[in-house]
Every structure is written in structure tokens, then in C-alpha cells.
Scaffold this active site. Structure first.
Site, PDB file in Angstrom:
ATOM      1  N   GLY A  69     -23.229 -35.821 -10.907  1.00 13.04           N
ATOM      2  CA  GLY A  69     -24.292 -36.632 -10.326  1.00 13.04           C
ATOM      3  C   GLY A  69     -24.665 -36.205  -8.925  1.00 13.04           C
ATOM      4  N   GLY A  70     -25.281 -37.147  -8.206  1.00 16.33           N
ATOM      5  CA  GLY A  70     -25.756 -36.898  -6.861  1.00 16.33           C
ATOM      6  C   GLY A  70     -27.249 -36.721  -6.764  1.00 16.33           C
ATOM      7  N   THR A 100     -24.565 -29.935 -10.770  1.00 11.91           N
ATOM      8  CA  THR A 100     -25.651 -29.781  -9.804  1.00 11.91           C
ATOM      9  C   THR A 100     -25.119 -29.543  -8.401  1.00 11.91           C
ATOM     10  OG1 THR A 100     -26.841 -31.428 -11.125  1.00 11.91           O
ATOM     11  CG2 THR A 100     -27.800 -30.824  -9.010  1.00 11.91           C
ATOM     12  N   HIS A 196     -25.825 -24.128 -18.837  1.00 12.78           N
ATOM     13  CA  HIS A 196     -26.531 -25.412 -18.912  1.00 12.78           C
ATOM     14  C   HIS A 196     -28.001 -25.136 -19.211  1.00 12.78           C
ATOM     15  CE1 HIS A 196     -28.158 -29.285 -17.141  1.00 12.78           C
ATOM     16  NE2 HIS A 196     -29.163 -28.459 -16.871  1.00 12.78           N
ATOM     17  N   ARG A 228     -30.912 -31.279 -26.340  1.00 13.83           N
ATOM     18  CA  ARG A 228     -31.631 -31.966 -25.268  1.00 13.83           C
ATOM     19  C   ARG A 228     -33.044 -32.374 -25.693  1.00 13.83           C
ATOM     20  NH1 ARG A 228     -31.200 -32.409 -20.070  1.00 13.83           N
ATOM     21  NH2 ARG A 228     -29.450 -30.951 -19.856  1.00 13.83           N
ATOM     22  N   ASP A 284     -19.865 -33.871 -21.895  1.00 10.61           N
ATOM     23  CA  ASP A 284     -20.519 -33.922 -20.585  1.00 10.61           C
ATOM     24  C   ASP A 284     -20.075 -35.167 -19.826  1.00 10.61           C
ATOM     25  OD1 ASP A 284     -22.085 -33.006 -18.501  1.00 10.61           O
ATOM     26  OD2 ASP A 284     -23.980 -33.693 -19.326  1.00 10.61           O
ATOM     27  N   SER A 288     -23.753 -36.683 -14.644  1.00  8.69           N
ATOM     28  CA  SER A 288     -24.907 -37.579 -14.598  1.00  8.69           C
ATOM     29  C   SER A 288     -25.846 -37.307 -15.763  1.00  8.69           C
ATOM     30  CB  SER A 288     -25.667 -37.389 -13.285  1.00  8.69           C
ATOM     31  OG  SER A 288     -26.174 -36.075 -13.194  1.00  8.69           O
TER      32      SER A 288
END
Length: 389
Positions: A69-70, A100, A196, A228, A284, A288
Site C-alpha cells: 500500500g501507500g 509500489t 506485476h 486483472r 497478494d 493494497s
């Protein structure tokens, strides 16, 4: 020592009702019947496996153990995963990674967390790097990290087709894949470039370029998040039909943004005569799950959970996929691809990483490295800072 009596056993192939004896961290014997000597024999814990099923422990190859996340600012940094979040969901081996954020989270932090979980009872490995290229390393070299650091098995997750990536060129990816392969060759590890795949319109086209313009084998590249959206998934089918390996993310579920359900993705790949040993599934978890609008604004935020693996395994079986087939992407396929010798199956001499499922496919008990971590639906081994009252 642990003796599991009269349990329906999947290795992942179905081998019937067996007794399983574990010694330390290995499976010593699997037989129709194992009788222990009445005297002068080490103390052995006996588990009645009647009405239960034994399967190999889940190998989760994509876990943000230090938290991901972030993307929504400092308050959106996901917390570290705790031991029982993994064990109660059947994960006995996890491969940690950064995502990330390779700035406020470091490779040193990742390796320290992996060692912590290992000491608490889990099998752990890590990918070196993060989304960015040049990527984060310990030794200033992907090759050096894989060769010199025991925990590191490959590089990832390197981001492509994503507005959060550093937009690596095709040659950047070939260089990383080459470094990973050579590091793996020299250390006896898998040496995989773990990629990714984002929502970008280019999808996995960079991986087709690598195959066409380099000598990197398919076995050294593993794209993830291939469910995805329908575009990426369609490309992934062709990539797998050509001989590639693909990873389905179990925490991706249809939410109105063209996602492909993991069960549907697995079934569709099988319909195209793709070997289940070209398919892995991972959670995963800890990472996030941000949703951005067409202008790149964050609209929704979630966190992947380790529970998604067992949930999708259960859903696969309920959808009519035979258990021995449904187990492969969670167990023997990642073990083979990642060169995790002795894992992913229940055979004599293999690691004693075992899940016991009840008649409803719920996790009854979990044994990891020969130690009972979960028993009768409850964790009995806790991480150092977990509240076990």
C-alpha cells in the site's frame, strides 16, 4: 513426532486412506497402517484423521509480509502480516516481496520479517526488488542478491503496464531476466523474474517481446495478476499456450471493473489445454488493492488477505474441479517452478507441511515443519507480538 491415523490423503494426487508419520520436519512414512512400538519409542502425538483430508501446505508465492500500500498517502500503508494470519489460512510457505513502495520499505526490512516468520514456525523466502527499475537490492546487484542471500530466490515484483511503475524498457526487462536467470543458475535457485502486470493498455506485450528477442526460457519469467482484466487475461492465455507460466491472483474478484474470477480463470486456462503445472495461484496478501478512475484518482482501497487462497481452493472444488487438480496451483506447481525441493506434495521424505481439512473443506489443523500450528480450527502457535489470550 506426529502420527496422523486413517486420513484421506491427497499428495496432491489422491492416494486413499493412509497413516502419516512425521519426524521433525520430514514425512517419515506413509502407509496403510502404522503401529508404534509399545515401549522404548519417542513420544508421538497422535491425531485421529477419520473424516478428514490431508493435503500439502499452501505455497503462497506473492505475499507482502511487511505490508504494502501507500498509494493513498502515509496513512494507507498496510501493516505487517502476523504469523497466525498465514497459518490459520493454510499457508506453510510464503515468498515475501515489496511492491509500489521501495522507499520507506527496504529489502533489509523484508528479509528481517522473513527471518522472523521463519523463527516463529513458517517456511519463508523473498523476491529482491520492488516495482521500480533500477530496482531495490541488498548487494547492488540482482544476480548478487540471488547468489549470496539465502532467502532470495528471484527478482520481483517488477511492474509493467502500470502508471505506478517506472516504465521499464523491453531491454531493461531482458537485463533483469538475464541477471535473475544467471543468479539462479549459479546458486541452484529458480532465478525467476516475477512481473506485476497492471491495467495499462500494453498488458503483457513486453513479455512476448522478451520471448521473441532473447534466449530467456519461459521458466524464468512469471507474470502475476493475469486475471486483472479481460484484456490481460486473453493475452495470458496466448502466453501460456505458447509455453509460458502464469500466476492467478486469488484476491482479485469481479467488482465491476472487468476482473476475471480466479475460478473462471483457472477453468478457462484448462479448457485451452494448458497444463496445471504452468499455472500458480497466490494471494497478494498484505498488498493494497487500489482502484483508480480514468484520471488516475484513487477511488477505493483494500488489502489482500491470506484467506483468499483457501477460499478459492474451496470454490474450485465446489465448481466441480477434482481436488487433486485444484490443489496443483497452490502446492506442487509453485514448488516445482520455484525449485522448492521437498515441498508441495505428501510423500515420504518430503517436508512435513500438511493441512487437515474437514468434510466442508474448512481448515481443521495445520502442521508446518513438523510442528502443529493450528489444531481443531484454532491457532496454538502465535507470533511474538500476537495476543494469544
Amino acid at each position: 513426532m506426529i502420527l496422523i491415523k486413517n486420513i484421506d490423503t491427497y499428495s496432491p494426487e489422491h492416494i486413499g486412506i493412509k497413516d502419516i508419520l512425521t519426524t521433525f520436519d520430514k514425512i517419515a512414512y506413509i502407509s496403510e497402517k502404522i503401529d508404534l512400538p509399545s515401549s522404548n519409542f519417542p513420544e508421538t502425538e497422535i491425531i485421529d484423521g477419520s473424516k478428514l483430508k490431508a493435503i500439502p501446505g499452501i505455497i503462497d508465492l506473492h505475499v507482502h509480509i511487511t505490508g504494502g500500500g501507500g498509494e493513498g498517502g502515509f496513512t494507507s500503508r498496510a501493516p505487517e502480516l502476523m504469523l497466525t494470519e498465514l497459518t490459520t489460512n493454510g499457508v506453510t510457505t510464503c515468498i515475501g516481496l515489496l511492491g509500489t513502495d521501495g522507499t520507506t520499505r527496504s529489502m533489509g526490512n523484508l528479509i528481517a520479517k522473513a527471518r522472523s516468520l521463519e523463527l516463529e514456525g513458517l517456511n519463508t523466502y523473498v523476491w529482491t526488488g520492488s516495482y521500480a527499475v533500477p530496482t531495490r537490492t541488498i548487494t547492488d546487484s540482482v544476480r548478487g542478491d540471488i547468489i549470496l542471500v539465502d532467502k532470495i530466490i528471484g527478482v520481483g515484483e517488477i511492474a509493467i503496464s502500470d502508471h505506478r511503475s517506472s516504465q521499464p524498457s523491453d531491454q531493461d526487462l531482458i537485463h533483469l531476466a538475464t541477471e535473475a536467470r544467471l543468479g539462479g543458475m549459479l546458486s541452484g535457485k529458480c532465478g525467476i523474474l516475477h512481473v506485476h502486470v497492471g491495467d495499462g493498455k500494453n498488458g503483457i506485450n513486453p513479455l512476448f517481446y522478451i520471448r521473441k528477442n532473447s534466449e530467456i526460457p519461459f521458466s524464468n519469467i512469471l507474470p502475476t495478476h493475469i486475471n486483472r482484466n479481460s484484456l490481460v487475461f486473453k493475452q495470458a492465455i496466448q502466453y501460456a499456450m505458447d509455453g509460458g507460466f502464469v500466476d492467478i491472483t486469488t484476491s482479485i474478484r469481479p467488482e465491476g471493473n472487468d476482473e476475471v474470477h480466479p475460478v473462471d480463470a483457472f477453468q478457462e486456462l484448462l479448457k485451452h489445454n494448458i497444463s496445471p503445472y504452468q499455472i500458480t495461484m497466490s494471494s497478494d496478501s498484505g498488498g493494497s488493492s487500489p482502484i483508480f478512475d480514468a484520471n488516475g484518482n484513487l477511488t477505493k482501497f483494500g488489502i489482500g488477505s491470506p484467506s483468499s487462497n483457501i477460499e478459492i481452493l474451496q470454490s474450485c472444488i465446489k465448481a466441480g474441479i477434482p481436488m487433486e487438480l485444484a490443489l496443483i496451483p497452490f502446492t506442487s506447481s509453485p514448488a516445482k517452478l520455484l525449485k522448492l525441493n521437498g515441498k508441495g506434495n505428501l510423500t515420504e521424505g518430503a517436508s512435513s507441511d500438511i493441512i487437515l481439512l474437514d468434510e466442508n473443506l474448512k481448515i481443521h489443523s495445520v502442521i508446518c515443519k513438523g510442528k502443529i500450528m493450528v489444531y481443531k480450527y484454532k491457532p496454538i502457535v502465535f507470533g511474538t507480538f500476537e495476543n494469544n489470550k
